[in-house]
Design a protein around this motif. Sequence first.
Motif, mmCIF file in Angstrom:
data_model
loop_
_atom_site.group_PDB
_atom_site.id
_atom_site.type_symbol
_atom_site.label_atom_id
_atom_site.label_comp_id
_atom_site.label_asym_id
_atom_site.label_seq_id
_atom_site.Cartn_x
_atom_site.Cartn_y
_atom_site.Cartn_z
ATOM 1 N N PHE A 141 -5.726 5.820 -8.194
ATOM 2 C CA PHE A 141 -5.607 4.495 -7.586
ATOM 3 C C PHE A 141 -4.172 4.093 -7.287
ATOM 4 O O PHE A 141 -3.937 3.111 -6.596
ATOM 5 N N ALA A 169 -2.710 -3.307 -5.269
ATOM 6 C CA ALA A 169 -2.829 -3.936 -3.948
ATOM 7 C C ALA A 169 -1.983 -3.179 -2.921
ATOM 8 O O ALA A 169 -2.422 -2.953 -1.790
ATOM 9 N N PHE A 184 -2.437 9.903 -1.546
ATOM 10 C CA PHE A 184 -2.443 9.808 -3.005
ATOM 11 C C PHE A 184 -3.845 9.881 -3.606
ATOM 12 O O PHE A 184 -4.012 10.314 -4.728
ATOM 13 N N LEU A 227 -3.076 2.252 2.212
ATOM 14 C CA LEU A 227 -4.181 3.111 2.607
ATOM 15 C C LEU A 227 -4.968 2.513 3.775
ATOM 16 O O LEU A 227 -5.209 3.167 4.794
ATOM 17 N N ILE A 228 -5.348 1.227 3.628
ATOM 18 C CA ILE A 228 -6.139 0.591 4.667
ATOM 19 C C ILE A 228 -5.291 0.409 5.938
ATOM 20 O O ILE A 228 -5.782 0.555 7.055
ATOM 21 N N SER A 259 -0.963 0.041 -3.054
ATOM 22 C CA SER A 259 -1.521 1.369 -2.769
ATOM 23 C C SER A 259 -2.701 1.234 -1.809
ATOM 24 O O SER A 259 -2.787 1.947 -0.809
ATOM 25 N N MET A 260 -3.600 0.285 -2.134
ATOM 26 C CA MET A 260 -4.775 0.108 -1.294
ATOM 27 C C MET A 260 -4.379 -0.427 0.077
ATOM 28 O O MET A 260 -4.932 -0.025 1.093
ATOM 29 N N GLY A 261 -3.417 -1.349 0.089
ATOM 30 C CA GLY A 261 -2.956 -1.915 1.354
ATOM 31 C C GLY A 261 -2.396 -0.835 2.269
ATOM 32 O O GLY A 261 -2.743 -0.756 3.450
ATOM 33 N N MET A 264 -12.890 -0.405 -2.399
ATOM 34 C CA MET A 264 -11.777 0.495 -2.694
ATOM 35 C C MET A 264 -12.225 1.620 -3.624
ATOM 36 O O MET A 264 -11.820 2.764 -3.461
ATOM 37 N N PHE A 309 -4.780 -5.911 9.533
ATOM 38 C CA PHE A 309 -5.554 -4.791 9.008
ATOM 39 C C PHE A 309 -6.360 -5.178 7.770
ATOM 40 O O PHE A 309 -7.263 -4.460 7.365
ATOM 41 N N PHE A 322 -10.842 -4.489 4.749
ATOM 42 C CA PHE A 322 -10.877 -4.281 3.306
ATOM 43 C C PHE A 322 -12.288 -4.271 2.731
ATOM 44 O O PHE A 322 -12.483 -3.889 1.589
#
Lengths: 553, 553
Positions: free
Chosen positions: A121, A403, B455, A409-410, A405-407, B406, B117, B121
């Motif tokens: 994650f 947030a 990642f 990614l998205i 890492s996910m941000g 996620m 973007f 989510f």
Amino acid sequence: MLQWLRQYRRAQLPGDISAGVVVAMMMIPQGMAYAIVAGLPPVAGIYASILPPLVYALFGSSMTQSVGPMAIVSLMTAAVIAPLAAAGSGLYTVLAAQLALVAGAVLLLCGALRMGFLANFFSRPVMSGFTFGSAIVIALGQLHALLGADVLHAWPHPQVHLPSALLGGASLLALVLAKRYMAALLRRCGMPATAAEIAARLAPMLVVLAATALMAWSDLPARGVRLTGGVPAGLPGLNLAISSAHWKPLLQPGLLIGFIVFLMSMSAAQTLALKRNEKLLSNHELVGLGAANVASALSGGFPVTGSISRSAVNFAAGANTPLASVLTSLLLAGALVAPTGWLALLPLPTLAATIIVAVLGMLEFDTLRLAWRYDRGDAAAWLASGVGVLALGVEAGVVIGVALSMGTLIWRASRPHIAVLGRIAGSEHFRNIERYPAETQPGLLVLRVDANLFFGNAEAVSERVEEELRGHPGARHLVLVMSAVSSIDTTALFALGELNENLKRRGIGLHLAEVKGPVLDRLRHSELLARLNGRLFLSTAMACDELQRLVAE
Amino acid sequence: MLQWLRQYRRAQLPGDISAGVVVAMMMIPQGMAYAIVAGLPPVAGIYASILPPLVYALFGSSMTQSVGPMAIVSLMTAAVIAPLAAAGSGLYTVLAAQLALVAGAVLLLCGALRMGFLANFFSRPVMSGFTFGSAIVIALGQLHALLGADVLHAWPHPQVHLPSALLGGASLLALVLAKRYMAALLRRCGMPATAAEIAARLAPMLVVLAATALMAWSDLPARGVRLTGGVPAGLPGLNLAISSAHWKPLLQPGLLIGFIVFLMSMSAAQTLALKRNEKLLSNHELVGLGAANVASALSGGFPVTGSISRSAVNFAAGANTPLASVLTSLLLAGALVAPTGWLALLPLPTLAATIIVAVLGMLEFDTLRLAWRYDRGDAAAWLASGVGVLALGVEAGVVIGVALSMGTLIWRASRPHIAVLGRIAGSEHFRNIERYPAETQPGLLVLRVDANLFFGNAEAVSERVEEELRGHPGARHLVLVMSAVSSIDTTALFALGELNENLKRRGIGLHLAEVKGPVLDRLRHSELLARLNGRLFLSTAMACDELQRLVAE
């Protein structure tokens, strides 16, 4: 479980013994120091180093991981407990153990649910920035112990307690010099390289011993240099104290700490597994760490994890199996059974110096430097994560890290690479027309989607397709080349269905080419293929030949 | 901004006028009803329908979006404000507006940072489950108004207020019948199909008018049927009331509501944009929605968003440009300037019935059904998200939704598809040996990685590679076929670097084939290529021919 013991070979013993002894010597000052970081009595750090590694040896999957107190997890513990209980109070100690219990239960639950994928994650830049920020926070937090007075809060009129500051400064200097030159010096004195490296890692123990001796034989304690104070002799008793009013406020922090315990331990274990060509089972790690934290709670400790620096020493000192950690535990237990009077004389400024040197060793700029050159977005994530911890604290830092890492990614997913393909003249090959001199056909638009289709890019892909269609108003047929698509989720399936209906209304054919086997198998469970306003083609060339004929008719 | 006004064509006017009138008639009962859901006086719902759409018309990018109160956002507003202020108090009204201000500021900030973007989510199953759960919560919340008594809490001895329950039940029946049969009936009476559809959408307004007339001419109010009560005449004044003590508790809910406002509006706008072949600019949407929420706060409203059902009516009734929404605003403002006495007579059971029918219309099982057949993981996410809202509330539901989306993403990423390739005899083609009769070469392992490297899967890819190497102990050269890889992030770059060093130590060559142009450009900014323990090949066939020669030597 215990597979390593059943397959134990005698040749592994010497390495395990030397590693066990070395890590035990490292663990005494380190455990006490990290207990102080967590806001606990120093002995709690030794308690947390006895039972948890034993339990981890039963359930964990890493052969050389050293489980125990760790700086960042201690910092988080302090951040969670400090608002709930007075420093030094009995409640504080109870809540720290209870936090380990919650974190342990969370980890065990995640292990039972086979959620080892959670280790993925955090991106590496975010993890590196988080570690950087945490290390700075820990080092700053030790300044008052190092200098014997609260320097930061008294700014701009700082005062220091001179004897403490001198001792702290001298300890710091000794540790830094030992870190830089000791191994080389010992090698020059004829010690083998590996032994010299390991001996250099014991510098903190030597400095602490020297400082303790100084306390015993000088009047520095009388001059106000603070000591760790009495360390109760004997093994930790079974701790079942619980504050039932605090389950709720500890739940969310326990989740976060469990998450960080897992991340920190996995990143340590992965580095070692790579060096030893071992397979790491992330679900076993969850169970091992969960059980270790429950054990820590039951023996009066606080949250523990695998430490990358200590595990590296364990590995370098020759550890082959968890027997090394078992030995470390036994030696520490022995240290508590033996007279512990000398442990009470450890001066806090020296312990602060060992903490500062240890956490400053966690600072690394390589990741930031590489990310800066390679991917500015990742570099920005590093900075945001580091600054987040510094500005908002370590707990918020974890949330910010996830947030970010996910941000990232998205955000990346929301701009999928889609190429317009053309035919390399006289061949069966189709290539991106922006990069190759490839020819397109009138009435035909061929797009290659270079990403797996999922909710993060489904809309973006639809929009790019519409955009290309606006740029090619004469197109009567659209071919999607799916050679790079190895999965399509439900959201993307809906989007493809809507695209299909939409194109059908406008009289444009939608064709799929080079769909991979597993994707096709999956699509047969949906209605997309049956409703497709066009055909499936095995190759792009076949699609174009056939459609060119159609357009020409 | 206002591009639609500069390019306005006269032919667009009739459609805009009819849509403006229809939506205004729909908005009066709907706005009042959703204000009640939010725990506010009914007039707040009309206030929130005047200024926000005007402001959205200035900044937004959707031509047919109808911005105003919306059921789920109203439910969230109630969930946030109810613990902070007494129902019906002045503070409640102030905090609801302040929440819109915070949400608006968050949206404007996200717009300025070009964070459109964020709309990606939520996966569609999670969104569908979230909507489902929220609709049930809203419908249950209206039962007491529908029946004039608290049925759920009095269980198992429910009591109803008979006159209210009869009126509520009759309203419900009328609305359900109208929804099912009115359009068909009108068509059979000779009305054109589109007009019949639109007229059917006005059923709630007709039912409300009929019920209001009944209130005026019967003794039902005297028998205890509750009415909306006085609606102050006149336009809303400028509201600058703020509770400065509540900024902090409103910050996190404001973030969540801003997020949901954006998600709901985008999903409505995307559906419409697809129908009209329009391009939606997500960053403009952020700004438009942010400004609309700030406007709502300043005019005594509460959080607003684009509503999919109302926007669909707007579109169906002929809206071509935001002029339709401007007209709706003006008509609503007119309704407040005209005598509002009749609005005070609306019976609450009838309003509750309109809410229940509206939210039950949001229930759809298509997504769940399709996901169940197509991808069980997505179906599980639907269920978890729906149950999460029902069990833990709508705010927790958002967090659960994000975590699920996620989680699914990282979980899928953690099991990347990697195929062992072999040569189709006598050809240049390489295919998955599990699916094709393809031949492998001794000493050579060819793997195709079917995912972008980042990642989330970097470790998993390394582990799969190690696993394959353990399965092919004779391999001296490893070829990674990168035809499906269109990006490599910093974390994955580190992992590749570590794999390379590791293989180098073991004397195994690491070669890359079919690396895409953009990936190669990016890799040139790193040291991986310079340190590669092997070579870059344009095609897999070239790699295998060359390496076979090397192995044979």
